[in-house]
Design an enzyme around this catalytic site. Sequence first.
Site, PDB file in Angstrom:
ATOM      1  CB  SER A 146      15.843  11.795  35.926  1.00 24.70           C
ATOM      2  OG  SER A 146      16.079  12.192  35.262  1.00 24.70           O
ATOM      3  CD  GLU A 252       9.586  13.659  35.639  1.00 24.19           C
ATOM      4  OE1 GLU A 252      10.111  14.979  35.939  1.00 24.19           O
ATOM      5  OE2 GLU A 252      11.089  12.715  35.396  1.00 24.19           O
ATOM      6  CG  HIS A 325      14.275  16.306  36.162  1.00 27.46           C
ATOM      7  ND1 HIS A 325      12.608  15.099  35.900  1.00 27.46           N
ATOM      8  CD2 HIS A 325      15.403  15.842  36.689  1.00 27.46           C
ATOM      9  CE1 HIS A 325      13.560  14.058  35.215  1.00 27.46           C
ATOM     10  NE2 HIS A 325      14.901  14.625  35.521  1.00 27.46           N
TER      11      HIS A 325
END
Length: 355
Positions: A146, A252, A325
């Site tokens: 992230s 992502e 995630h």
Amino acid sequence: MYIRSLLLKILFGLSFAFLIPNGLWAQNTPIREEQRLTIKPARLHPGDKIGLVAPAWLVTESDLQLSIERIKQLGFQPVYSDKIRGKHGYFSGTDKERADDFNNMIKNPEVKAIIFVSGGYGCTRILDRIDYEAIKRNPKIIMGFSDCTALINAIHQQTGLITFHGPISRTIHQGYNRQQFENLLVNPTDKYVIKSTDDDLRKSANDKTSDRYTITPGKAQGKLAGGNLTLICSMIGTPYQIDLKDKIVMIEDIGEEPYRIDRMLTQLIASGELSKAAGIAFGICKGCDKSAKSSTPNSFTLRQVIEERIKQLNIPAVYGLSFGHNINNFTFPIGSDAELNADKQTITLIKKPVQ
């Protein structure tokens, strides 16, 4: 006069370069892959100490305790300082406090790995405070995802150390996540094939972001780079911009509507960087296919956006690998040589990423 002036400029430039400290020069000059040696960290052994840090978002006490429990479940000893409980607005401390805590973990010889407790936002604010020279002297496993995309990629580019995109401490215990983590960092092998879990394909009936499909067929070899799309884009134009040339770029994101994914991919393409990639592997962009409920009229689906933007590059590419995630989040090494097989939808690590 012209020649004399030119010589003076050259001499001044050389003098100026020598006067700049190495660390400061590195922090203001992007370093490309061919300019550094690759450093592999040591593998983990049962009972090793793992440092927990929060370089971005603030951490709740329950999340910290859960992280401690998860690390113990894996057979390691969690180590952390009081700074991890810090609060400064939405951060877990000031920029200096967060960077100092991370740097201290790097310098602690008893700590064999560092795993982030949270993501959120904040890593880009401390990149110029990281002690990259200390990392070179004390190479160890560093892992997160992230917002931590910024930190793990910057560290690899500045030092050559292979870093790891993988679960944070409180999600590392889950079956698939734990297996992939241990296969890479505890019991590594050459020619390791990373396969996504079929559990994600089964979810695709209710959530199309869990689909797995080939965008552009073919194979590609290169070093792995990337992570969260928002962070990849936010680093463009900075000294820490991720070098995508000849890389297998991992991408992502979470909670972004199709038009926002479109905008970010368009930015990467317009920068000229994405077209230099050897291959592209998308993870699961959780919650990003909002076209049916989107407030945007006549929205494209996520798949339509990705295929329209990526196919034109004519680079082997795949969507829906089990990272990001997502409940299932495999570990992959930033800076390690790998092969992407877009037809089989796999990534093969050519050599062990740790010693």
